[in-house]
Design a protein around this motif. Sequence first.
Motif, mmCIF file in Angstrom:
data_model
loop_
_atom_site.group_PDB
_atom_site.id
_atom_site.type_symbol
_atom_site.label_atom_id
_atom_site.label_comp_id
_atom_site.label_asym_id
_atom_site.label_seq_id
_atom_site.Cartn_x
_atom_site.Cartn_y
_atom_site.Cartn_z
ATOM 1 N N ASN A 187 28.567 -14.394 -68.064
ATOM 2 C CA ASN A 187 27.638 -14.263 -66.931
ATOM 3 C C ASN A 187 26.240 -14.734 -67.316
ATOM 4 O O ASN A 187 25.241 -14.089 -66.982
ATOM 5 N N LEU A 188 26.172 -15.865 -68.028
ATOM 6 C CA LEU A 188 24.904 -16.292 -68.602
ATOM 7 C C LEU A 188 23.849 -16.596 -67.543
ATOM 8 O O LEU A 188 22.683 -16.194 -67.669
ATOM 9 N N GLU A 189 24.239 -17.271 -66.483
ATOM 10 C CA GLU A 189 23.280 -17.630 -65.442
ATOM 11 C C GLU A 189 22.680 -16.379 -64.797
ATOM 12 O O GLU A 189 21.458 -16.295 -64.604
ATOM 13 N N GLN A 190 23.519 -15.413 -64.460
ATOM 14 C CA GLN A 190 23.037 -14.180 -63.854
ATOM 15 C C GLN A 190 22.199 -13.364 -64.841
ATOM 16 O O GLN A 190 21.177 -12.770 -64.478
ATOM 17 N N HIS A 191 22.636 -13.341 -66.085
ATOM 18 C CA HIS A 191 21.908 -12.607 -67.124
ATOM 19 C C HIS A 191 20.484 -13.144 -67.255
ATOM 20 O O HIS A 191 19.525 -12.370 -67.329
ATOM 21 N N ARG A 192 20.351 -14.448 -67.264
ATOM 22 C CA ARG A 192 19.023 -15.058 -67.384
ATOM 23 C C ARG A 192 18.211 -14.897 -66.106
ATOM 24 O O ARG A 192 16.978 -14.788 -66.163
ATOM 25 N N ALA A 193 18.877 -14.863 -64.972
ATOM 26 C CA ALA A 193 18.173 -14.734 -63.697
ATOM 27 C C ALA A 193 17.460 -13.388 -63.592
ATOM 28 O O ALA A 193 16.427 -13.270 -62.912
ATOM 29 N N THR A 194 17.992 -12.362 -64.253
ATOM 30 C CA THR A 194 17.370 -11.028 -64.194
ATOM 31 C C THR A 194 16.255 -10.869 -65.224
ATOM 32 O O THR A 194 15.571 -9.854 -65.240
ATOM 33 N N ASN A 195 16.063 -11.872 -66.065
ATOM 34 C CA ASN A 195 15.033 -11.823 -67.099
ATOM 35 C C ASN A 195 13.915 -12.816 -66.749
ATOM 36 O O ASN A 195 13.748 -13.848 -67.390
ATOM 37 N N PHE A 196 13.149 -12.492 -65.704
ATOM 38 C CA PHE A 196 12.119 -13.417 -65.230
ATOM 39 C C PHE A 196 11.025 -13.635 -66.276
ATOM 40 O O PHE A 196 10.540 -14.754 -66.450
ATOM 41 N N ILE A 197 10.634 -12.576 -66.973
ATOM 42 C CA ILE A 197 9.590 -12.736 -67.995
ATOM 43 C C ILE A 197 10.055 -13.711 -69.063
ATOM 44 O O ILE A 197 9.292 -14.582 -69.511
ATOM 45 N N GLY A 198 11.323 -13.598 -69.453
ATOM 46 C CA GLY A 198 11.864 -14.528 -70.432
ATOM 47 C C GLY A 198 11.860 -15.958 -69.929
ATOM 48 O O GLY A 198 11.513 -16.890 -70.666
ATOM 49 N N ALA A 199 12.233 -16.154 -68.658
ATOM 50 C CA ALA A 199 12.233 -17.498 -68.071
ATOM 51 C C ALA A 199 10.818 -18.063 -68.011
ATOM 52 O O ALA A 199 10.595 -19.257 -68.274
ATOM 53 N N MET A 200 9.874 -17.221 -67.667
ATOM 54 C CA MET A 200 8.477 -17.658 -67.597
ATOM 55 C C MET A 200 7.961 -18.060 -68.977
ATOM 56 O O MET A 200 7.332 -19.121 -69.138
ATOM 57 N N LEU A 201 8.253 -17.229 -69.983
ATOM 58 C CA LEU A 201 7.814 -17.549 -71.345
ATOM 59 C C LEU A 201 8.531 -18.787 -71.876
ATOM 60 O O LEU A 201 7.934 -19.595 -72.584
ATOM 61 N N GLN A 202 9.799 -18.915 -71.520
ATOM 62 C CA GLN A 202 10.553 -20.092 -71.950
ATOM 63 C C GLN A 202 9.919 -21.359 -71.378
ATOM 64 O O GLN A 202 9.769 -22.363 -72.076
ATOM 65 N N HIS A 203 9.497 -21.317 -70.122
ATOM 66 C CA HIS A 203 8.885 -22.471 -69.470
ATOM 67 C C HIS A 203 7.586 -22.881 -70.162
ATOM 68 O O HIS A 203 7.380 -24.052 -70.496
#
Length: 390
Positions: A354-370
């Motif tokens: 469920n990688l896509e969903q797992h990452r979707a719930t981690n917005f802070i991580g996505a923001m920092l990754q960007h």
Amino acid sequence: MMQLIELFQQNNFEVHFATTAALTEHMDNLLQHNVQVKQIVLNHDSFDTYIKTLNPSIVLFDRFMTEEQFGWRVALHCPDAVRVLDTEDLHSLRKTRQEAFKKKIVHTQEYMQSADITKREIASVYRCDLSLIISTYEMELLQKVFKVHDDLLVYMPFFQNEINSNHIAAWSSFSERNNFMCIGNFRHEPNWNMVQFLQQTVWPQIRKKLPKAELHVYGAYPPQKATQLSKIQTGFVVKGWANNVHEVMQQYKVCLAPINFGAGIKGKFVDAMQNGLPSVTTSIGAEGMSHQMPWGGFIADEVSEIVIRAIMLYTDADVWQQAQIKGTKLFNAIYANKRYQNELVDKLVEVQSNLEQHRATNFIGAMLQHHTMKSSMYLSKWIAEKNTSK
């Protein structure tokens, strides 16, 4: 790391070990463990080719500094790979405690939060899909202070085989053991500080009461300044590298390791329990290790109390035996508990599925990754270009 490699192989993972570290005489021969080893270079595009060709399903970073260097490259070229951070211990907790100790000020959560290294490490935790946390204290710190969601954290202590009656029967008895010992890599600042603290403050007071006892200090890479502390007339002896920690620990009555600062859990105490060796340490030394179970020895923070407890363990067979029993129970309950290994494997499978969903719930991580991926990428490319033009 060897325990993780073994766990992955038991679950049918093919393991590759990529490292920037120089080879040393003390490193394990990973090829004998069916692990492929690859020397990689910082700030070099050759890693991109390597990781694209390998195309791993899971990438584990050893400490946040490795994730900073290579995480963006993995995310760019293998976006479907689960990214796992092995914190080992919280580097920022250890470093800020060390700074506070040297400044002779009280370490606080606010002091830790204000440090740049803390911001870097917590950002790395958020950028990864999972982080392995070795200490219950650090789990609580990340959850309550830094608000890291449970879904991003996996509690993963050292894991060993259970101590059974056959092991206990093979241990040296109280009367067969002699002297005190401590052990730890001399390049690790908490260990070097501990050795100095023992030599200057703790050991002279114990030696006055036990004039025939000796303290033997083991550890890799002892510098000249450490070996110069060794004086047989004071009973303080620096032994250096231990070829077999289990054989060494079986010789001694007490593991004496009063640690003034540090983080994570201490392998020396897990090894001590595994060999029926009671220990004396500080609150920092035992932090996050016992799950509120009785310690296999004593925990003391004042020098006078450390001395009293060390002498008591050394001279009283009944106290020593009870400490050994407590250590065995603690070891079997936590460090020989297959539950934690199974939970890690189950969590990896769940996140993979469920990688896509797992990452979707981690917005802070996505923001920092960007943001951080871009900054790390262009800094690394600038360094690589600079090195090419030399």
